[in-house]
Design a protein around this motif. Structure first.
Motif, short mmCIF file in Angstrom:
data_model
loop_
_atom_site.label_atom_id
_atom_site.label_comp_id
_atom_site.label_asym_id
_atom_site.label_seq_id
_atom_site.Cartn_x
_atom_site.Cartn_y
_atom_site.Cartn_z
N ALA A 162 33.98 -9.81 -30.12
CA ALA A 162 35.36 -9.34 -30.05
C ALA A 162 35.83 -8.86 -31.42
O ALA A 162 35.36 -9.35 -32.46
N SER A 163 36.77 -7.93 -31.44
CA SER A 163 37.42 -7.52 -32.67
C SER A 163 38.47 -8.56 -33.05
O SER A 163 39.24 -9.01 -32.21
N LEU A 164 38.50 -8.94 -34.34
CA LEU A 164 39.40 -9.98 -34.82
C LEU A 164 40.64 -9.36 -35.45
O LEU A 164 40.59 -8.25 -35.97
N ALA A 165 41.74 -10.10 -35.42
CA ALA A 165 43.01 -9.58 -35.91
C ALA A 165 43.60 -10.54 -36.93
O ALA A 165 43.63 -11.76 -36.72
N LEU A 166 44.09 -10.00 -38.04
CA LEU A 166 44.71 -10.79 -39.09
C LEU A 166 45.98 -11.45 -38.56
O LEU A 166 46.80 -10.80 -37.92
N GLY A 167 46.14 -12.73 -38.85
CA GLY A 167 47.31 -13.48 -38.40
C GLY A 167 47.09 -14.11 -37.04
O GLY A 167 47.83 -15.02 -36.67
N CYS A 168 46.11 -13.63 -36.28
CA CYS A 168 45.82 -14.19 -34.96
C CYS A 168 44.55 -15.02 -35.00
O CYS A 168 44.54 -16.20 -34.64
N ASP A 169 43.45 -14.39 -35.41
CA ASP A 169 42.16 -15.08 -35.47
C ASP A 169 41.87 -15.63 -36.85
O ASP A 169 41.16 -16.63 -36.99
N CYS A 170 42.35 -14.99 -37.89
CA CYS A 170 42.07 -15.39 -39.27
C CYS A 170 43.37 -15.37 -40.07
O CYS A 170 44.21 -14.50 -39.86
N LEU A 171 43.51 -16.33 -41.00
CA LEU A 171 44.69 -16.42 -41.85
C LEU A 171 44.28 -16.36 -43.31
O LEU A 171 43.19 -16.79 -43.68
N GLY A 172 45.17 -15.85 -44.16
CA GLY A 172 44.93 -15.85 -45.59
C GLY A 172 44.42 -14.52 -46.09
O GLY A 172 44.67 -13.46 -45.51
N GLU A 173 43.68 -14.58 -47.21
CA GLU A 173 43.08 -13.39 -47.81
C GLU A 173 41.76 -13.11 -47.11
O GLU A 173 40.75 -13.76 -47.36
N ILE A 174 41.76 -12.14 -46.23
CA ILE A 174 40.65 -11.90 -45.31
C ILE A 174 39.91 -10.63 -45.71
O ILE A 174 40.51 -9.65 -46.15
N ARG A 175 38.59 -10.66 -45.53
CA ARG A 175 37.79 -9.45 -45.57
C ARG A 175 37.02 -9.37 -44.26
O ARG A 175 36.50 -10.38 -43.79
N TYR A 176 37.00 -8.18 -43.68
CA TYR A 176 36.32 -7.99 -42.41
C TYR A 176 35.09 -7.10 -42.58
O TYR A 176 35.04 -6.25 -43.47
N LEU A 177 34.12 -7.30 -41.70
CA LEU A 177 32.96 -6.43 -41.61
C LEU A 177 32.87 -5.88 -40.19
O LEU A 177 33.02 -6.64 -39.21
N ASP A 178 32.66 -4.59 -40.06
CA ASP A 178 32.44 -3.98 -38.74
C ASP A 178 30.98 -4.17 -38.33
O ASP A 178 30.10 -4.49 -39.15
N ALA A 179 30.71 -3.95 -37.06
CA ALA A 179 29.35 -4.03 -36.54
C ALA A 179 29.11 -2.88 -35.57
O ALA A 179 30.06 -2.32 -35.00
N ALA A 180 27.85 -2.52 -35.39
CA ALA A 180 27.48 -1.45 -34.47
C ALA A 180 26.57 -2.00 -33.38
O ALA A 180 25.65 -2.78 -33.66
N VAL A 181 26.84 -1.61 -32.14
CA VAL A 181 26.02 -2.03 -30.99
C VAL A 181 25.74 -0.81 -30.12
O VAL A 181 26.33 0.27 -30.31
N LEU A 182 24.85 -0.99 -29.16
CA LEU A 182 24.53 0.06 -28.21
C LEU A 182 25.11 -0.26 -26.85
O LEU A 182 25.05 -1.42 -26.40
N GLY A 183 25.68 0.74 -26.19
CA GLY A 183 26.18 0.57 -24.84
C GLY A 183 25.05 0.59 -23.82
O GLY A 183 23.88 0.76 -24.16
N GLY A 184 25.40 0.42 -22.58
CA GLY A 184 24.40 0.34 -21.52
C GLY A 184 23.58 1.60 -21.34
O GLY A 184 22.46 1.55 -20.80
N HIS A 185 24.08 2.74 -21.80
CA HIS A 185 23.34 3.99 -21.69
C HIS A 185 22.84 4.47 -23.04
O HIS A 185 22.47 5.64 -23.20
N GLY A 186 22.82 3.56 -24.03
CA GLY A 186 22.24 3.89 -25.32
C GLY A 186 23.19 4.53 -26.30
O GLY A 186 22.77 4.93 -27.39
N GLU A 187 24.47 4.64 -25.96
CA GLU A 187 25.42 5.27 -26.88
C GLU A 187 25.91 4.24 -27.90
O GLU A 187 26.12 3.07 -27.56
#
Length: 458
Positions: free
Chosen positions: A126-151
């Motif tokens: 899931a995508s995380l949101a500041l103030g909801c999932d994490c508090l304070g001085e936050i750094r986020y990292l994105d991730a890449a995945v493949l869908g069911g048809h390879g996209e």
């Protein structure tokens, strides 16, 4: 599915649908309570740095990776000890999750999911949101995945990096002099969340200032429920709502730890406590000794937890020793385990033999990647996975070790977990055991007292 044919339709009489709503949104059960603001402030910014996927915090450094099947993965975990950068883990991940439902109800008995092996933790992240999932001085990292048809698809804010206050690290009051010393603890947390249909799972890797690493798994979301049936009995579950039952079930998390304690080659021992058997060495009847059992080959690499004997495991370096001449090491502790409550030979038991032990140990092999095997949902039952690899009986002494801890919980549902569960926490811990010569947090500064007339911190 490939021919788009309907083979049969099953219609199970489970009584009328419940008349009670299961809404869990704000205001659904009355006005919201008043909660005072709680702010986390770091005026000088976070105490960690992120360079690409390399994270440095206090004396720790590690890299954050991400795979389609396992989701978040940690690589190359090191500790800076003086002028030496010492290795601890080469790789760490939640490798598989198995959720067997223990209810013969016709809508529940087939629920025996390999959530990672069937769907993949990556696409479920899931995508995380500041103030909801994490508090304070936050750094986020994105991730890449493949869908069911390879996209390709980007999961924004897939991994959260932040520091947390962790109460007291150590404290002592000298009652003779009245002098007090205390140090507060903080930890570096690397977390992600996966939503698997009805359940939500949070994975929180934490690095501590005393050299400890732990993984906390947070289980929340919505329980999988069925109707009570014509007789109104919840024989293999628990009534949680009007005409609603939640089935008994379990959650098993198969971890993968590629160890590198002070070098790439390690050895493994099991430690347990027992009463001193020699009465001459125990004149008062209170002597206890810790007994070490070396795990020298894969034939002995399937281990069970036993809190009645204080069982834990020790991973030691084959290259370095501490000032006492003992090999440097890390202790593995598994406080959360359970046995499978299913009949031997059942499909539930045959699908996942790895849940029969709390820890498996194997020698590293590049093609042995997943604790339940490459294709746990398509392959023949029980013919791949760590229990099969161990038949080779490869040596584990002075080897590239892969440890497969199994963290498990037996979920006996409660009415308080409906219509949405408050977080249930389980996990595992790795503690330095002879890795350092003394407490490695002695160099932490004393905290400043909140008021000038308070002298309790130092």
């Amino acid at each position: 599915m490939e021919t788009f044919e309907v083979l049969r339709i099953e219609d199970h009489d489970s009584g009328p649908p419940t008349a009670e709503a299961g809404n869990y949104r704000s205001g659904a059960w009355g006005p919201d309570r008043v909660v005072a603001p709680l702010e986390i402030v770091q005026p000088d910014g976070p105490g960690f740095t992120v360079d690409g996927h390399l994270v440095r915090w206090q004396n720790w450094s590690f890299r954050v990776g991400f795979t389609h099947r396992e989701g978040m993965v940690l690589h190359d975990v090191r500790y800076l000890d003086g002028d030496r950068e010492r290795t601890v883990l080469r790789r760490a991940a939640v490798n598989e999750m198995y959720v067997p439902y223990l209810d013969p109800d016709p809508t529940a008995y087939r629920k025996n999911f390999f959530d990672w092996g069937e769907y993949g933790a990556g696409p479920l992240t899931a995508s995380l949101a500041l103030g909801c999932d994490c508090l304070g001085e936050i750094r986020y990292l994105d991730a890449a995945v493949l869908g069911g048809h390879g996209e390709p698809r980007t999961v924004r804010n897939a991994v959260c990096l932040h520091e947390e206050d962790a109460s007291i690290l150590w404290k002592h009051v000298n009652t003779r002099t009245g002098h007090a010393e205390v140090r507060r603890s903080r930890k570096m947390v690397v977390s992600s969340f996966a939503t698997v249909a009805n359940y939500d799972y949070g994975f929180y890797w934490s690095f501590h200032q005393d050299g400890t690493i732990d993984l906390e798994i947070k289980l929340t979301g919505i329980m999988s429920v069925t109707g009570l049936g014509p007789d109104g009995a919840a024989r293999h579950g628990r009534r949680v709502g009007a005409d609603v039952q939640a089935s008994n079930h379990q959650h098993y998390f198969g971890l993968r730890l590629d160890t590198a304690v002070d070098g790439p080659r390690n050895r493994l021992s099991e430690i347990h406590a027992e009463v001193e058997p020699d009465p001459e060495l125990d004149p008062y009847g209170n002597a206890c000794r810790m007994v070490r059992t070396p795990i020298t080959s894969e034939a002995a690499g399937a281990r069970s937890a036993d809190p009645s004997r204080a069982v834990h495991w020790l991973v030691e370096s084959t290259e370095r020793t501490n000032r006492f001449g003992d090999p440097t090491g890390y202790r593995l502790v598994l406080p959360n385990t359970t046995r499978l409550f299913a009949r031997p030979g059942s499909v539930v038991e045959r699908k996942a033999p790895f849940v029969s032990r709390a820890l498996w140990a194997s020698a590293y092999a590049p093609d042995e990647r997943f604790i339940a095997g490459e294709y746990p949902n398509q392959g023949p039952l029980g013919e791949d996975g760590v229990h099969v690899w161990q038949r080779a009986d490869r040596p584990l002494d002075d080897a590239e070790l892969v440890l497969w801890p199994v963290v498990g919980v037996h979920h006996d549902p409660r009415p308080e977990e409906w219509p949405v569960m408050a977080v249930h926490r389980i996990g595992m811990r790795m503690e330095p055991d002879g890795f350092f010569d003394r407490n490695p947090s002695l160099d932490l500064p004393a905290p400043a007292p909140a008021r000038s007339d308070d002298g309790c911190c130092h």
